[in-house]
Design a protein around this motif. Structure first.
Motif, PDB file in Angstrom:
ATOM      1  N   ASP A 195       1.058  -1.680   0.127  1.00 63.69           N
ATOM      2  CA  ASP A 195       0.192  -0.609   0.057  1.00 63.69           C
ATOM      3  C   ASP A 195       0.822   1.433  -0.242  1.00 63.69           C
ATOM      4  O   ASP A 195       0.604   2.390  -0.728  1.00 63.69           O
ATOM      5  N   VAL A 196       2.150   1.047   0.632  1.00 58.95           N
ATOM      6  CA  VAL A 196       2.738   2.757   0.862  1.00 58.95           C
ATOM      7  C   VAL A 196       3.861   2.635  -0.282  1.00 58.95           C
ATOM      8  O   VAL A 196       4.096   3.559  -0.693  1.00 58.95           O
ATOM      9  N   LEU A 197       4.546   1.653  -0.806  1.00 57.03           N
ATOM     10  CA  LEU A 197       5.728   1.338  -1.846  1.00 57.03           C
ATOM     11  C   LEU A 197       5.434   2.019  -3.084  1.00 57.03           C
ATOM     12  O   LEU A 197       6.122   3.300  -3.818  1.00 57.03           O
ATOM     13  N   PRO A 198       3.127   1.939  -3.621  1.00 55.56           N
ATOM     14  CA  PRO A 198       3.210   3.374  -4.591  1.00 55.56           C
ATOM     15  C   PRO A 198       3.244   4.588  -4.207  1.00 55.56           C
ATOM     16  O   PRO A 198       4.265   5.857  -5.301  1.00 55.56           O
ATOM     17  N   ILE A 199       3.294   5.125  -3.236  1.00 57.52           N
ATOM     18  CA  ILE A 199       3.115   6.299  -2.728  1.00 57.52           C
ATOM     19  C   ILE A 199       4.406   7.158  -2.162  1.00 57.52           C
ATOM     20  O   ILE A 199       4.755   8.073  -2.610  1.00 57.52           O
ATOM     21  N   MET A 200       5.491   5.833  -1.843  1.00 56.10           N
ATOM     22  CA  MET A 200       6.343   6.789  -1.718  1.00 56.10           C
ATOM     23  C   MET A 200       7.016   5.636  -1.538  1.00 56.10           C
ATOM     24  O   MET A 200       7.579   4.354  -0.492  1.00 56.10           O
ATOM     25  N   PRO A 201       7.644   5.085  -2.897  1.00 55.09           N
ATOM     26  CA  PRO A 201       8.665   4.334  -2.870  1.00 55.09           C
ATOM     27  C   PRO A 201       9.880   3.975  -2.284  1.00 55.09           C
ATOM     28  O   PRO A 201      10.507   3.420  -2.365  1.00 55.09           O
ATOM     29  N   ASP A 202      10.587   5.182  -1.423  1.00 55.34           N
ATOM     30  CA  ASP A 202      11.524   4.791  -0.523  1.00 55.34           C
ATOM     31  C   ASP A 202      11.502   4.422   0.694  1.00 55.34           C
ATOM     32  O   ASP A 202      12.373   4.613   1.735  1.00 55.34           O
TER      33      ASP A 202
END
Length: 169
Positions: free
Chosen positions: A123-130
């Protein structure tokens, strides 16, 4: 039934209705004045599970401690707060729903500790790749540099309220 009986019955029903309306109004006023404040919002010690190239999807668990202030003269029973976390207006985390209730005493403060908020990597990686590097840096002691919006949802005697706070993760 004679007229006296009808008058007593109608008078009793009217009295019960007035008492009920006054109770609902007091409860509504009390629910509106409850203040929920995030005391702590940080990574839980064993908060990472499955993060790595092999075990994705993984999750990071944050722990929220909430201070609930009831400045009114009425006790109030609320549901355990449900938290939703947003980054750039996209939900990236949430706590688990609970049927637990909490009694807030009149003119008192109640601490609601250890509300787990889960961030799932997918859920997080697409919005916050790092995100994974950021969390690893946080575990090594680097200061937080990201702000998120946390919506704190609770219900008090059937009245739902949402309070929004901005915190660093």
């Amino acid at each position: 039934m004679n007229n006296t009986g009808k008058i007593l019955l109608i008078g009793g029903a009217a009295t019960a209705l007035v008492i009920g309306v006054v109770h609902v109004a007091k409860t509504s006023d009390t629910a509106d004045k409850i203040d929920l404040h995030l005391e702590n919002f940080g990574i839980k010690k064993q908060g990472i599970s499955g993060i790595g190239a092999i075990k994705l999807p993984g999750k990071v668990v944050f722990k929220a401690d909430i201070k609930a202030s009831n400045p009114t003269g009425n006790d109030l029973i609320i549901s355990k707060p449900y938290l939703k976390v947003f980054y750039k207006n996209i939900q990236i985390g949430n706590s688990n729903a609970s049927g637990e209730t909490i009694n807030l005493k009149a003119k008192d403060v109640t601490y609601i500790n250890d509300v787990d908020v889960e961030f799932h990597a997918l859920d997080v990686l697409p919005i916050m790749p790092d995100f994974l590097k950021y969390i690893a840096d946080r575990f090594t002691g680097k200061p937080s540099t990201r702000k998120v919006r946390v919506d704190i949802l609770t219900t008090a005697n059937g009245i739902s309220t949402t309070q929004t706070k901005e915190v660093s993760i």
